[in-house]
Design a protein around this motif. Structure first.
Motif, PDB file in Angstrom:
ATOM      1  N   ASN A 142      -2.547  18.006   2.879  1.00 25.87           N
ATOM      2  CA  ASN A 142      -2.526  19.212   3.724  1.00 25.87           C
ATOM      3  C   ASN A 142      -1.841  20.391   3.011  1.00 25.87           C
ATOM      4  OD1 ASN A 142      -1.069  20.992   5.854  1.00 25.87           O
ATOM      5  ND2 ASN A 142      -2.703  19.967   6.973  1.00 25.87           N
ATOM      6  N   ASP A 180      -5.866  13.034  13.656  1.00 22.56           N
ATOM      7  CA  ASP A 180      -7.193  12.496  13.964  1.00 22.56           C
ATOM      8  C   ASP A 180      -7.497  12.557  15.459  1.00 22.56           C
ATOM      9  OD1 ASP A 180      -7.588  11.989  11.275  1.00 22.56           O
ATOM     10  OD2 ASP A 180      -6.888   9.915  11.391  1.00 22.56           O
ATOM     11  N   HIS A 197       0.806  -1.216   0.000  1.00 20.10           N
ATOM     12  CA  HIS A 197       0.000   0.000   0.000  1.00 20.10           C
ATOM     13  C   HIS A 197       0.850   1.282   0.000  1.00 20.10           C
ATOM     14  CE1 HIS A 197      -3.550   2.401   0.874  1.00 20.10           C
ATOM     15  NE2 HIS A 197      -2.882   3.005   1.841  1.00 20.10           N
ATOM     16  N   GLY A 256      -2.196  10.218   2.825  1.00 19.08           N
ATOM     17  CA  GLY A 256      -3.323  11.122   3.048  1.00 19.08           C
ATOM     18  C   GLY A 256      -2.935  12.505   3.548  1.00 19.08           C
ATOM     19  N   VAL A 257      -1.902  12.590   4.397  1.00 18.90           N
ATOM     20  CA  VAL A 257      -1.518  13.881   4.979  1.00 18.90           C
ATOM     21  C   VAL A 257      -0.900  14.802   3.907  1.00 18.90           C
ATOM     22  CG1 VAL A 257      -0.229  15.005   6.852  1.00 18.90           C
ATOM     23  CG2 VAL A 257      -1.253  12.781   7.239  1.00 18.90           C
ATOM     24  N   THR A 308      -5.167  10.491  -1.201  1.00 21.49           N
ATOM     25  CA  THR A 308      -5.822   9.564  -0.282  1.00 21.49           C
ATOM     26  C   THR A 308      -6.032   8.222  -1.004  1.00 21.49           C
ATOM     27  OG1 THR A 308      -7.826  10.715  -0.853  1.00 21.49           O
ATOM     28  CG2 THR A 308      -6.911  11.239   1.270  1.00 21.49           C
ATOM     29  N   ASP A 309      -6.484   7.221  -0.257  1.00 19.98           N
ATOM     30  CA  ASP A 309      -6.497   5.858  -0.798  1.00 19.98           C
ATOM     31  C   ASP A 309      -7.286   5.743  -2.102  1.00 19.98           C
ATOM     32  OD1 ASP A 309      -4.990   5.251   1.347  1.00 19.98           O
ATOM     33  OD2 ASP A 309      -6.544   4.154   2.434  1.00 19.98           O
ATOM     34  N   HIS A 352       1.192   4.485  -2.562  1.00 23.63           N
ATOM     35  CA  HIS A 352       1.142   5.930  -2.281  1.00 23.63           C
ATOM     36  C   HIS A 352       2.312   6.653  -2.951  1.00 23.63           C
ATOM     37  CE1 HIS A 352      -2.282   6.757   0.200  1.00 23.63           C
ATOM     38  NE2 HIS A 352      -1.997   5.824   1.076  1.00 23.63           N
ATOM     39  N   GLU A 358      -7.031  21.188   9.468  1.00 26.23           N
ATOM     40  CA  GLU A 358      -6.455  22.124   8.493  1.00 26.23           C
ATOM     41  C   GLU A 358      -7.363  23.352   8.320  1.00 26.23           C
ATOM     42  OE1 GLU A 358      -5.462  20.612   4.555  1.00 26.23           O
ATOM     43  OE2 GLU A 358      -5.312  22.663   3.811  1.00 26.23           O
ATOM     44  N   GLY A 407      -0.779  11.271  10.737  1.00 28.20           N
ATOM     45  CA  GLY A 407      -2.223  11.357  10.448  1.00 28.20           C
ATOM     46  C   GLY A 407      -3.049  10.957  11.665  1.00 28.20           C
ATOM     47  N   GLY A 448      -7.867  15.172   9.883  1.00 25.48           N
ATOM     48  CA  GLY A 448      -6.883  15.956   9.135  1.00 25.48           C
ATOM     49  C   GLY A 448      -7.449  17.182   8.443  1.00 25.48           C
ATOM     50  N   PRO A 449      -8.399  16.992   7.517  1.00 26.83           N
ATOM     51  CA  PRO A 449      -8.926  18.150   6.784  1.00 26.83           C
ATOM     52  C   PRO A 449      -9.623  19.152   7.711  1.00 26.83           C
ATOM     53  CG  PRO A 449      -9.707  16.071   5.832  1.00 26.83           C
ATOM     54  CD  PRO A 449      -8.923  15.714   7.031  1.00 26.83           C
ATOM     55  N   SER A 464       0.690   9.208   6.490  1.00 24.25           N
ATOM     56  CA  SER A 464      -0.729   8.843   6.421  1.00 24.25           C
ATOM     57  C   SER A 464      -1.246   8.558   7.814  1.00 24.25           C
ATOM     58  CB  SER A 464      -0.882   7.610   5.528  1.00 24.25           C
ATOM     59  OG  SER A 464      -0.391   6.480   6.210  1.00 24.25           O
ATOM     60  N   GLY A 465      -2.445   7.953   7.869  1.00 27.80           N
ATOM     61  CA  GLY A 465      -3.045   7.623   9.159  1.00 27.80           C
ATOM     62  C   GLY A 465      -2.272   6.521   9.881  1.00 27.80           C
ATOM     63  N   GLY A 466      -1.512   5.735   9.134  1.00 27.66           N
ATOM     64  CA  GLY A 466      -0.789   4.625   9.746  1.00 27.66           C
ATOM     65  C   GLY A 466       0.717   4.738   9.628  1.00 27.66           C
TER      66      GLY A 466
HETATM   67  O1  KG4 Z   1      -3.468   7.560   3.170  1.00 19.29           O
HETATM   68  P1  KG4 Z   1      -4.766   7.681   3.872  1.00 19.29           P
HETATM   69  O2  KG4 Z   1      -5.995   8.019   3.052  1.00 19.29           O
HETATM   70  O3  KG4 Z   1      -5.107   6.368   4.657  1.00 19.29           O
HETATM   71  C1  KG4 Z   1      -4.109   5.648   5.301  1.00 19.29           C
HETATM   72  O4  KG4 Z   1      -3.486   4.796   4.623  1.00 19.29           O
HETATM   73  O5  KG4 Z   1      -3.875   5.974   6.496  1.00 19.29           O
HETATM   74  O6  KG4 Z   1      -4.538   8.768   5.017  1.00 19.29           O
HETATM   75  C2  KG4 Z   1      -5.561   9.128   5.915  1.00 19.29           C
HETATM   76  C3  KG4 Z   1      -4.975  10.102   6.899  1.00 19.29           C
HETATM   77  C4  KG4 Z   1      -5.940  10.440   8.035  1.00 19.29           C
HETATM   78  O7  KG4 Z   1      -5.229  10.369   9.259  1.00 19.29           O
HETATM   79  C5  KG4 Z   1      -6.379  11.852   7.721  1.00 19.29           C
HETATM   80  O8  KG4 Z   1      -6.739  12.597   8.858  1.00 19.29           O
HETATM   81  C6  KG4 Z   1      -5.139  12.407   7.048  1.00 19.29           C
HETATM   82  O9  KG4 Z   1      -4.661  11.342   6.247  1.00 19.29           O
HETATM   83  N1  KG4 Z   1      -5.443  13.588   6.232  1.00 19.29           N
HETATM   84  C7  KG4 Z   1      -4.967  14.818   6.482  1.00 19.29           C
HETATM   85  C8  KG4 Z   1      -5.549  15.683   5.526  1.00 19.29           C
HETATM   86  N2  KG4 Z   1      -6.351  14.933   4.701  1.00 19.29           N
HETATM   87  C9  KG4 Z   1      -6.262  13.649   5.153  1.00 19.29           C
HETATM   88  N3  KG4 Z   1      -4.132  15.256   7.444  1.00 19.29           N
HETATM   89  C10 KG4 Z   1      -3.846  16.572   7.457  1.00 19.29           C
HETATM   90  N4  KG4 Z   1      -4.370  17.474   6.577  1.00 19.29           N
HETATM   91  C11 KG4 Z   1      -5.216  17.078   5.601  1.00 19.29           C
HETATM   92  N5  KG4 Z   1      -5.736  17.958   4.742  1.00 19.29           N
END
Ligand code: KG4
Ligand code: ZN
Length: 334
Positions: free
Chosen positions: A274, A169, A114, A270-271, A301-302, A118, A186, A165, A182-183, A138-140
């Motif tokens: 930002n 959250d 995964h 995902g981050v 994002t995914d 990315h 922001e 991420g 995240g969003p 990302s979130g992980g």
């Molecule tokens: O890559 P992703 O879609 O899923 C994972 O593989 O984790 O990332 C999701 C993460 C979440 O923690 C979300 O809050 C964060 O990305 N995220 C952001 C923003 N958009 C998504 N963090 C900061 N600013 C953003 N605009």
């Protein structure tokens, strides 16, 4: 050279996504069915609900993608699938579905990590020049990876505790902002100023990160101020958190660019959506005269297009999986 079409499947978390990607950089069709609204009711992804929804929707998502591309499964050259890391039950739905397609249509099966997906989101419509520095946030994950060439990775550093991420959250939750944090952080941060004094996440000589100290200091601050009956300036706190979290990323990136003579910085995960991070990274890369590559928002994002892009290079490299392929909730890049 003959065009190569990859049918890619991504179900590692709460998005059921299928895409057809041509030659690793042209998205012929992409469908992303997000379950976000369902999980928002619970304040986070509920794994059992996620896998059940993937099961219910995956066939429909495939039909939709094929219709958009005006293609049949028979027309593609290989089936690529995310096998990890992610939620085990969710991953299994995609992996088993991919295995069935591979067997029934007699197409090679390609497994894609995964995070590598990315990173390769940056190849969609763009070129990568090596050595690259990939930042997977990302979130992980919070990982700094050096890439000498396609599919050649060296892990420089990673988070010692929470992912960036995840910190976004969790802080969002403390500030009563809905999931995903995240969003929402922001947007709120844009209305505030960096006025709260917060601990800076690790500023040592390593390439590692740490976010649990920063997160805990905010939880404690909110708790203490609430008990004292003091008002919390939420927008200022969101802004101060965002600054602290992102400055640690830019500091370590700067150090790595200088040490390894990097040509391109790639931001993934995902981050990467930002906008404050994007601005800060752009300034840094302009100053150091290196290219910055950030995928368009929809590929941050995914999504399965990034899996198709990575799958293409794995396919060229002859990295075929067989029908014994299993999902892995945790997996390292290297
Ligand atoms: O890559 P992703 O879609 O899923 C994972 O593989 O984790 O990332 C999701 C993460 C979440 O923690 C979300 O809050 C964060 O990305 N995220 C952001 C923003 N958009 C998504 N963090 C900061 N600013 C953003 N605009
Ligand atoms: Zn992801």
């Amino acid at each position: 050279m003959k065009d190569v079409y990859i049918l890619a499947i991504e179900t590692s978390c709460d998005e059921t996504s299928i895409s057809i990607v041509k030659n690793g950089n042209e998205v012929v069709a992409l469908t992303i069915l997000t379950q976000m609204d369902k999980h928002a009711e619970f304040g986070g992804v509920v794994p059992e609900i996620a896998s059940r929804m993937h099961c219910e929707n995956i066939t429909m998502v495939l039909e939709d993608t094929l219709k958009k591309a005006n293609m049949k499964v028979d027309d593609v050259d290989a089936i690529a699938v995310t096998y990890g890391p992610g939620l085990l039950g969710s991953l299994l739905v995609g992996v088993e579905f991919a295995k069935v397609l591979s067997y029934v249509y007699d197409k090679p099966l390609i497994k894609v990590n995964h995070l590598i997906g990315h990173i390769y989101a940056n190849k969609i419509g763009e070129k990568m020049t090596f050595p690259s520095l990939a930042l997977v946030i990302s979130g992980g994950h919070t990982e700094l990876i050096k890439m000498a060439n396609d599919y050649e990775f060296e892990l420089l550093g990673e988070t010692e505790d929470d992912a960036i991420g995840e910190a976004f959250d969790k802080v969002a939750r403390v500030l009563d902002l809905p999931y995903p944090g995240g969003p929402n952080i922001e947007n709120l941060a844009k209305k505030g100023k960096d006025t709260y004094k917060l601990p800076k996440p690790v500023n040592d000589n390593s390439y590692n990160f740490s976010y649990s100290g920063l997160k805990s200091s905010i939880i404690n601050l909110v708790h203490n101020e609430t008990q004292r009956g003091n008002e919390i300036r939420k927008a200022d706190l969101a802004c101060s958190f965002e600054n602290a979290a992102i400055s640690s990323i830019t500091n370590k990136t700067k150090k790595a660019i200088e040490e390894f003579n990097i040509k391109t910085v790639i931001i993934a995960g995902g981050v990467a959506a930002n906008s404050f991070l994007r601005e800060e990274m752009q300034k840094l890369c302009d100053n150091l005269k290196v290219d910055l590559s950030i995928p368009p928002m929809k590929y941050c994002t995914d999504n399965a297009a990034m899996i198709g892009a990575a799958g293409y290079y794995a396919y060229l490299d002859g990295r075929k999986a067989d029908l014994k392929l299993n999902a892995k909730s945790q997996d390292t890049l290297i």
